[in-house]
Design an enzyme around this catalytic site. Structure first.
Site, PDB file in Angstrom:
ATOM      1  N   ASN A  78       0.478  -4.033  -2.765  1.00 38.60           N
ATOM      2  CA  ASN A  78      -0.056  -5.344  -3.102  1.00 38.60           C
ATOM      3  C   ASN A  78      -0.169  -6.086  -1.776  1.00 38.60           C
ATOM      4  O   ASN A  78       0.579  -5.791  -0.852  1.00 38.60           O
ATOM      5  CB  ASN A  78       0.899  -6.115  -4.021  1.00 38.60           C
ATOM      6  CG  ASN A  78       0.999  -5.500  -5.392  1.00 38.60           C
ATOM      7  OD1 ASN A  78       0.109  -5.639  -6.207  1.00 38.60           O
ATOM      8  ND2 ASN A  78       2.085  -4.779  -5.630  1.00 38.60           N
ATOM      9  N   GLU A 102       0.167   2.984   2.363  1.00 42.14           N
ATOM     10  CA  GLU A 102       0.110   1.728   1.607  1.00 42.14           C
ATOM     11  C   GLU A 102      -0.474   0.601   2.455  1.00 42.14           C
ATOM     12  O   GLU A 102      -1.244  -0.218   1.957  1.00 42.14           O
ATOM     13  CB  GLU A 102       1.505   1.359   1.092  1.00 42.14           C
ATOM     14  CG  GLU A 102       2.155   2.408   0.204  1.00 42.14           C
ATOM     15  CD  GLU A 102       1.320   2.857  -0.985  1.00 42.14           C
ATOM     16  OE1 GLU A 102       0.457   2.096  -1.452  1.00 42.14           O
ATOM     17  OE2 GLU A 102       1.524   3.988  -1.455  1.00 42.14           O
TER      18      GLU A 102
END
Length: 123
Positions: A78, A102
């Site tokens: 995120n 990520e």
């Protein structure tokens, strides 16, 4: 601004430790010391590499949250906060490439997604 579908929310007995100039790691108290040692400098190294290749990191901070052992994935990105499995804490940094993966989403999932909506299938 962070799109609402990319907001991360975590609740629990969490403590944090600074692991870089723009990064912290959050974890349960029993895991925090090993997580901080494992990820110290890792996020900044990969953020700097991403910036060199793709331009500025637009989200200001990049923090990690070590999830409980039942978390079934290596990581879930995120903007500003990535959930990671405690299985990444090996004591030797051997699985730091998961963090690199990520972090790469910071450029090639969220940012380009809004610029190139016609290429949605690539995200």
């Amino acid at each position: 601004p962070v799109p609402s579908y990319l907001v991360a929310l975590a609740v629990g007995d969490l403590k944090c430790s600074t692991i870089g100039p723009r990064s912290r790691v959050y974890a349960e108290p029993c895991t925090l010391a090993s997580a901080a040692k494992e990820f110290q400098g890792v996020t900044e190294k990969y953020l700097a590499a991403g910036e060199q290749l793709f331009g500025p990191y637009r989200w200001e901070r990049y923090d990690l949250l070590v999830m409980p052992p039942c978390f079934p994935f290596g990581g879930m990105e995120n903007p500003r906060l990535t959930f990671v499995t405690p299985c990444l804490i090996t004591g030797d940094g051997a699985l730091g490439d998961v963090v690199a993966h990520e972090i790469a989403h910071s450029w090639y999932s969220w940012y380009l997604h809004f610029l190139l909506l016609s290429y949605d299938y690539l995200v």
